[in-house]
Design a protein around this motif. Structure first.
Motif, mmCIF file in Angstrom:
data_model
loop_
_atom_site.group_PDB
_atom_site.id
_atom_site.type_symbol
_atom_site.label_atom_id
_atom_site.label_comp_id
_atom_site.label_asym_id
_atom_site.label_seq_id
_atom_site.Cartn_x
_atom_site.Cartn_y
_atom_site.Cartn_z
ATOM 1 N N THR A 136 0.851 -1.189 0.000
ATOM 2 C CA THR A 136 0.000 0.000 0.000
ATOM 3 C C THR A 136 0.891 1.244 0.000
ATOM 4 O O THR A 136 1.804 1.340 0.812
ATOM 5 N N PRO A 137 0.652 2.203 -0.911
ATOM 6 C CA PRO A 137 1.486 3.413 -0.948
ATOM 7 C C PRO A 137 1.381 4.218 0.353
ATOM 8 O O PRO A 137 0.331 4.261 0.988
ATOM 9 N N ASP A 138 2.488 4.863 0.726
ATOM 10 C CA ASP A 138 2.510 5.648 1.969
ATOM 11 C C ASP A 138 1.436 6.717 1.989
ATOM 12 O O ASP A 138 0.782 6.931 3.007
ATOM 13 N N TRP A 139 1.228 7.431 0.863
ATOM 14 C CA TRP A 139 0.228 8.507 0.867
ATOM 15 C C TRP A 139 -1.157 7.952 1.144
ATOM 16 O O TRP A 139 -1.978 8.612 1.764
ATOM 17 N N PHE A 140 -1.406 6.719 0.712
ATOM 18 C CA PHE A 140 -2.708 6.098 0.967
ATOM 19 C C PHE A 140 -2.812 5.722 2.445
ATOM 20 O O PHE A 140 -3.828 5.959 3.088
ATOM 21 N N LYS A 141 -1.744 5.145 2.995
ATOM 22 C CA LYS A 141 -1.726 4.763 4.415
ATOM 23 C C LYS A 141 -1.906 5.977 5.322
ATOM 24 O O LYS A 141 -2.523 5.886 6.370
#
Length: 139
Positions: free
Chosen positions: A121-126
């Motif tokens: 999962t991409p950091d910006w999404f997390k």
């Protein structure tokens, strides 16, 4: 105890639920094969029909059109006209749509823990930063 299956939401949308259970009711809305995939793609910044149709799961056109229509009816997605001739639209999540991010994060976390070899999962999404908003550009 009798239960009236037809429930009217605050927005006046008639929804048919099999029971008053919140998990069952959530699944009545989101338990199909494609709706949360469309939401995920909108969260990662896809806005145009073609981009949504070209995802790795290849949502069939008729189903994608149906899901986008329902998501708009439920107040989860806004359909924004960005070109008049021919008419072209972009799809963006509403605040209600963005509120599904923690649900998708929980699903992603569970999958990464219990199903090996999945995408990270991409950091910006997390970090629950919203996906970039649609900025119309002429074609």
């Amino acid at each position: 105890m009798s239960y009236d299956r037809g429930i009217q939401s605050a927005e006046g949308i008639d929804m048919d639920h099999r029971s008053p259970c919140p998990i069952s009711s959530f699944l009545d809305l989101w338990g199909d094969k494609w709706s949360l995939i469309v939401i995920r793609d909108l969260m990662v910044g896809k806005t145009r029909y073609k981009d949504l149709a070209d995802g790795p799961e290849t949502v069939p056109d008729s189903i994608l059109a149906n899901r986008l229509k329902k998501l708009a009816e439920w107040g989860v997605v806004d359909k924004v006209r960005y070109h008049d001739r021919p008419p072209r639209y972009a799809y963006v999540l509403t605040e209600k749509g963005e509120s599904l991010r923690p649900v998708l994060l929980a699903m992603s976390d569970w999958s990464q823990t219990n199903l090996p070899s999945r995408w990270s999962t991409p950091d910006w999404f997390k970090e629950a930063r919203p996906a970039p908003r649609f900025a119309p550009e002429e074609e």
